[in-house]
Write an enzyme that holds these catalytic residues in place. Structure first.
Site, PDB file in Angstrom:
ATOM      1  N   TYR A 119      -2.005   2.150  13.552  1.00 23.64           N
ATOM      2  CA  TYR A 119      -1.329   2.159  12.255  1.00 23.64           C
ATOM      3  C   TYR A 119      -1.014   0.733  11.815  1.00 23.64           C
ATOM      4  CZ  TYR A 119       2.490   2.773   8.885  1.00 23.64           C
ATOM      5  OH  TYR A 119       3.314   2.703   7.761  1.00 23.64           O
ATOM      6  N   GLY A 149       5.437   8.005  -2.365  1.00 21.56           N
ATOM      7  CA  GLY A 149       4.499   8.177  -3.472  1.00 21.56           C
ATOM      8  C   GLY A 149       5.090   8.966  -4.620  1.00 21.56           C
TER       9      GLY A 149
END
Length: 264
Positions: free
Chosen positions: A154, A20
């Protein structure tokens, strides 16, 4: 190719570290006005400092909000009501055997990894469509197509992101807004780095050896035979956010080092 995003505003969720932060840095370097996000003001301030050091002329700001629930997303949107580029990067993972994953873990992973992007896209993509231009990106994973047995929950959440991404792309057909998913392979991010460091300490080996052993044992189909860097993933995100990527939408693009044995 010269990517110029100087007239665009971008939001990157979960962007105080790792992929990110690298995406935020890449967008800022291309001239975009970037809003980063983390759960605490301390983490946001640290990330802003790093961005301003690496991109001196960066136009960056940050919002501390937990986007893992509806209230956190609402608070964030109130502080940043519009954007041209949305990068849904926020995600969590935890290695845990299938029979040891309780209901609350399944729900928590889905809430953070899937619903954060759903809620943000539901708000921001509407404005993009009205303006006739926009970019929505979902950071999925090669685990969406090759479910890891060590963390099925996940993998499930990453597959769900692909469904949301494609569905939203079709919803926005003809509007000038593109929606795509990125599938990184094993990447040397902060979270993964900490995971390998802990495992290396337990086994009495170096982190580098731990990474090599992981690739050999768990991702033997890797063609680069190493972890990707966060910047290698970020480069794909910056391209997809650009005007040059205007004909790419509804796609799932791999930055997986060739892990997935597929030609499509």
């Amino acid at each position: 190719m010269h990517i110029d995003l100087s007239s665009k505003r971008a939001i990157v969720s979960g962007s105080t570290a790792g992929i990110g932060l690298a995406i935020a840095r890449g967008l800022a370097a291309a001239g975009a006005e970037v809003v980063i996000n983390g759960r605490t003001q301390e983490r946001v301030d640290e990330a802003l400092h790093l961005l301003r050091e690496s991109v001196p002329l960066a136009k960056v700001s940050g919002i501390a909000a937990d986007l893992g629930d509806a209230a956190g997303v609402a608070s964030f949107i109130q502080q940043a009501p519009d954007t041209d580029i949305l990068v849904n990067n926020l995600g969590i993972f935890e290695p845990k055997g299938f029979f040891d994953i309780p209901d609350e873990d399944w729900l928590h992973v889905f809430e953070v990894n899937v619903m954060s992007g759903v809620r943000l896209a539901r708000h921001y993509a509407r404005g993009m469509s009205h303006r006739g231009w926009g970019r929505v990106l979902f950071l999925s994973s090669e685990s969406a197509l090759q479910i890891p047995t060590e963390m099925v929950h996940y993998g499930m959440s990453k597959t769900a992101q692909l469904a949301v991404s494609r569905g939203l792309a079709e919803t926005l057909a003809g509007t000038g807004v593109t929606v795509n998913a990125i599938l990184p392979g094993p990447t040397r991010s902060e979270g993964v780095g900490g995971f390998f460091a802990a495992m290396a300490q337990e086994q009495g080996v170096s982190v580098e050896q731990m990474e090599r052993d992981f690739i050999a044992e768990h991702r033997p189909t890797s063609l680069i035979r190493r972890l990707a860097t966060v910047d290698e993933v970020a480069n794909m995100a910056v391209y997809l956010a650009s005007e040059q990527a205007s004909a790419t939408t509804g796609a799932a693009l791999r930055v997986d080092g060739g892990v997935l044995r597929s030609i499509a």
